[in-house]
Write an enzyme that holds these catalytic residues in place. Structure first.
Site, PDB file in Angstrom:
ATOM      1  CD  GLU A 182      -3.072  -0.605   2.232  1.00  0.00           C
ATOM      2  OE1 GLU A 182      -2.794  -0.151   3.158  1.00  0.00           O
ATOM      3  OE2 GLU A 182      -4.161  -1.083   2.109  1.00  0.00           O
ATOM      4  CD  GLU A 251      -4.358  -5.588   3.085  1.00  0.00           C
ATOM      5  OE1 GLU A 251      -5.371  -4.840   3.700  1.00  0.00           O
ATOM      6  OE2 GLU A 251      -3.320  -5.728   2.946  1.00  0.00           O
TER       7      GLU A 251
HETATM    8  C1  GAL Z   1      -4.293  -2.474   5.228  1.00  0.00           C
HETATM    9  C2  GAL Z   1      -2.970  -2.860   5.433  1.00  0.00           C
HETATM   10  C3  GAL Z   1      -2.947  -4.090   6.157  1.00  0.00           C
HETATM   11  C4  GAL Z   1      -3.691  -3.711   7.439  1.00  0.00           C
HETATM   12  C5  GAL Z   1      -5.058  -3.380   7.036  1.00  0.00           C
HETATM   13  C6  GAL Z   1      -6.182  -2.958   8.054  1.00  0.00           C
HETATM   14  O1  GAL Z   1      -4.140  -0.998   4.798  1.00  0.00           O
HETATM   15  O2  GAL Z   1      -2.461  -3.173   3.886  1.00  0.00           O
HETATM   16  O3  GAL Z   1      -1.809  -4.458   6.517  1.00  0.00           O
HETATM   17  O4  GAL Z   1      -3.128  -3.008   8.280  1.00  0.00           O
HETATM   18  O5  GAL Z   1      -5.028  -2.275   6.271  1.00  0.00           O
HETATM   19  O6  GAL Z   1      -6.339  -3.827   9.063  1.00  0.00           O
END
Ligand code: GAL
Length: 835
Positions: A182, A251
């Protein structure tokens, strides 16, 4: 050259003749990842190996497989593996190779997100703190010292995987890797150097020759051949930066993380299922649940600051390794429904039309295969005509039609059973013969260790402690000639995360930041005496910052000013630039009482309670049985706990979440956000702390605690988690179960809706039916009520179908129940117990 050739021949030989291996060629194109020449529709889920124990990895992986996952994703946690520069740890929960092999053994693929920046609510985002002390280093930008270390660690992991033949190209399970994480969200802050850093990271990764593709998430400018991917609650609108890359969602947040001081977030499965279906509807072919099993932040691994020890995440598998129902089961059905469309999905791009306002139809059609998705993006139900047929589309839902005609699943209609799981409290059973129960050691207030040192001015904490401990003492003594009994105010400003102030050895007050604002600013009324006064400030961190541009430089600790306001003569004294004495960590931490072995434990006189800075120890018998175990720290303040020498993490049952903003029945319709659905308002954020079964012995166990602010350890109890009843509620408008799809469509005779139930554990059968109603029942599992309309046959039909069996299926036909209310859509609700 010759060596390379030999290696190639050997590899080829290995791939052809090793029977257990599935040497695969992984590439990608516009539609999908291509494994051995075949485009694949894949479902993935995150399990971070150090957030559980190797003993339960196989079970978590099997439950993931049973839930319909093809891929397991994990970050690699640099600071876990290289706590000291050049000294590696790949043991126990850090046994990455073992984890990857466990996934392979279950026949699943791996997506390894090496980073090595992870974020992940993990201490310092996964960076080792020693990295911060390398001269000239600047994190995550075009900086030679940083890039050298990042490359060294990334290459180390890649080599390790290669040595064990773990890449798909070698017959292993790893089909994908991630570099960075990110960065695109924050790279503007790094200016032009961000561009060259990303180019460098891409070519560094590619040069490591893994034989499988790399991704960068949230990185619109990811250079070829790196695939840029999407993270978020929804990614249906995302498109990769080139037509030759597939649409990947790295994600999909299945819930959200909990912070100390915050309420507990949850994400309704109807919305999660909607998001998943929307993604595949609009051309996606790979999505990953972040998290599928969240687990526990043991030790001092949480980031933050203020991330709680639980990392449950409302994931399909809960913190304790139990499937969360109906979330797990409904998503399993969604995965099956999507897989029924795989042939069409990989063959072509969808044709997207809008048959009505806020209605979207996507059709994947080539030759004889056709699959369609119908979405209602509005917050009210709709009736739609599609291909000449009429469909009812509930609000905020997607219907999946694997043959472009029949609905196999609607994301808002849950066929899966739900389950009540609950904790049973048992008092802490002290080991027989262990004497009075608890023993203790008082941690001295202020400076007590030989390695203390003095400096003029106030020091930043992370630079001073290198995160060797949460704690840093700032001590000063001042002489006041004529200020006996003087009431003054001690003003302290700190970058965070919390602090306790002691005046002449007594706790006078303190302050705590929160997950939104780590900084602390306090005015503590104090009384000083004539002559010498000691001011001892204990500053503490609660997990180092893990996210944001330049997060490594935000700092912590009492950087000042520290001021005495309004002494008797009305003056103000700024103590900030005085000579302070510093102590990193606690005396007890050096003695190693965390393992319970120190000889200094007191047990003779009465046990001190509600005393700050106290170490406590007891021996206990583990709760019997095999249900997951937690310690309930209600009665304690804040600290850290060790079971048989293993840290179960920071506990903080006194940090209570704000009163407003919660709802137990969150409306899933409409866009989700991390603060939309919260529960547990006005209650402690976390009272229960997971103790892995594998850390317990049947009888003799040691529990050691360090209590910071004061508590009563005799109030501590154990809780074991068990599954109670199973429930299901299915209506006449539900599609039949997904696995009846073939028989249903081929026979032409409609099976109709079916209620299915299964006992949670093998060797169990249904022992009683707590509730059964056909008609208009309402309520939730454990709380069903009969409606105004009901058939009087429901209970006996359900009993006959279920009692004595481990699973049962019951149709909803009015031929069996009679019709208690004509013209009304009826449903069947059942609650059953297994034994
Ligand atoms: C994203 C990040 C993850 C985790 C998630 C929130 O932005 O890539 O590592 O932090 O947010 O749980």
């Amino acid at each position: 050259m010759r060596a390379t050739l030999i290696l190639f021949v050997l590899l080829w030989f290995f791939c052809v003749y090793a029977p257990a291996s599935f040497c695969a060629n992984v590439t990608y194109d516009h539609r999908a990842l291509v494994i051995d020449g075949k485009r694949r529709v894949l479902v993935s889920g995150s399990i971070h190996y150090p957030r559980s124990t190797p003993e339960i990895w196989p079970d978590l992986i099997q439950k993931s497989k049973d839930g319909g996952l093809d891929v397991i994703e994990s970050y690699v946690f640099w600071n876990l593996h290289e706590p000291v520069r050049g000294q590696y740890n790949f043991e126990g929960r850090a046994d990455l190779v073992k984890f990857v092999k466990a996934v392979a053994a279950a026949g699943l693929y791996v997506h390894l997100r090496i980073g090595p920046y992870a974020c992940a609510e993990w201490n310092y985002g996964g960076f080792p703190v020693w990295l911060h002390f390398i001269p000239g280093v600047q994190f995550r930008t075009d900086n030679q010292p940083f890039e050298a270390e990042m490359k060294r660690f990334t290459a180390k992991i890649v080599d390790m995987m290669k040595q064990e033949n773990l890449y798909a190209s070698q017959g292993g399970p790893i089909i994908l890797s991630q570099v960075e994480n990110e960065y695109g969200n924050i790279d503007a802050a790094y200016g032009l150097a961000a561009k060259s850093y990303i180019k460098w990271a891409a070519s560094m990764a590619t040069s490591l020759d893994t034989g499988v593709p790399w991704v960068m998430c949230q990185q619109a400018d990811a250079p070829d051949p790196i695939i840029n991917t999407c993270n978020g609650f929804y990614c249906d609108q995302f498109n990769p930066n080139s037509n030759s890359k597939p649409k990947i969602w790295t994600e999909n947040w299945s819930g959200w993380f909990l912070s100390f001081g915050g309420a507990v977030p949850y994400r309704p499965v109807e919305d999660l299922a909607f998001a998943v279906a929307r993604f595949y509807q609009r051309g996606g072919t790979f999505q990953n649940y972040y998290m599928y099993h969240g687990g526990t932040n043991f030790g001092r691994t949480t980031g933050g600051p203020f991330i709680s020890t639980s990392y449950d995440y409302d994931a399909p598998i809960d913190e304790y390794g139990i499937v969360r129902q109906p979330k797990w089961g409904h998503l399993k059905d969604v995965h099956k429904a999507i897989k029924l469309c795989e042939e069409a999905l990989i063959a072509t791009d969808p044709t997207i039309t809008s048959p009505g306002p806020n209605i979207e139809a996507a059709v994947y059609k080539t030759g004889s295969v056709c699959a369609a998705f119908l979405a209602n993006i509005a917050t009210s139900d709709a009736q739609v005509t599609f291909n000449g047929n009429s469909y009812h589309l509930p609000a905020w839902s997607v219907s999946i039609l694997p043959d472009c005609k029949n609905v196999v699943l609607n994301t808002a209609k849950i066929n899966s059973a739900s389950m009540i799981s609950s904790f049973t409290t048992e008092s802490l059973k002290e080991e027989v013969d262990s004497g009075s129960g608890w023993s203790w050691i008082s941690e001295p207030v202020g400076i007590s260790k030989a390695d203390s040192f003095s400096k003029f001015g106030l020091l930043e904490q992370i630079n001073t402690t290198a995160d060797k401990s949460d704690y840093l003492w700032y001590s000063l003594s001042i002489d006041l000639e004529d200020d006996a009994g003087s009431q003054t105010v001690l003003h302290i400003e700190s970058l965070g995360h919390a602090l306790h102030a002691f005046i002449n050895g007594k706790l006078a007050g303190g302050g705590t930041g929160n997950s939104d604002k780590a900084k602390v600013k306090v005015d503590i009324p104090i009384t000083l005496v004539a002559g010498k006064n000691t001011i001892d400030l204990l500053s503490l961190t609660v997990g180092l910052q893990n996210y944001g541009a330049f997060f490594d430089t935000w700092g912590a600790g009492i950087t000042g000013p520290v001021i005495l306001k309004g002494l008797n003569n009305g003056s103000t004294v700024d103590l900030s630039s005085q000579q302070w004495t510093y102590q990193v960590g606690l005396k007890g931490e050096d003695l190693g009482p965390s393992s319970g072995s120190s000889g200094q434990w007191n047990s003779q006189s009465s046990l001190p309670t509600n005393q700050p800075l106290t170490w406590y120890k007891t021996n206990f018998v583990a709760p019997s049985g095999s249900n997951p175990v937690a310690i309930d720290f209600t009665g304690m303040g804040k600290g850290e706990a060790w079971v048989n020498g293993q840290s179960i993490g920071r506990y903080w049952p006194t940090y209570v979440s704000p009163n407003g903003g919660c709802t137990d029945m969150c409306n899933y319709r409409g866009a989700y956000s991390s603060s939309k659905c919260l529960k547990n308002c006005g209650k402690p954020s976390q009272t229960l702390y997971h103790v892995p079964r594998s850390w317990l012995q049947p009888d003799s166990n040691t529990l050691v605690l360090f209590e910071e602010s004061g508590g009563d350890p005799t109030k501590i109890s154990f809780a074991t988690k068990q599954i109670g009843s199973v429930c299901s509620h299915v209506s006449e408008s539900h599609p039949p179960p997904v696995d009846l799809w073939n028989s249903d469509t081929k026979s032409g005779s409609k099976v109709g809706p079916v209620l299915s139930l299964e006992c949670p554990y093998p060797n169990q059968v249904f022992s009683s039916i707590e509730f059964a109603s056909f008609g208009t029942p309402y309520g939730t599992c454990g709380n069903f009520k009969h409606g105004r309309c009901r058939s009087n046959k429901a209970l006996s039909i359900v009993q006959k179908a279920c009692i004595g069996s481990s699973s049962c299926r019951i149709g909803l036909s009015i031929n069996s129940y009679g019709d208690p209310c004509k013209g009304v859509t009826k449903s069947l609700a059942v609650e059953a117990s297994c034994a």
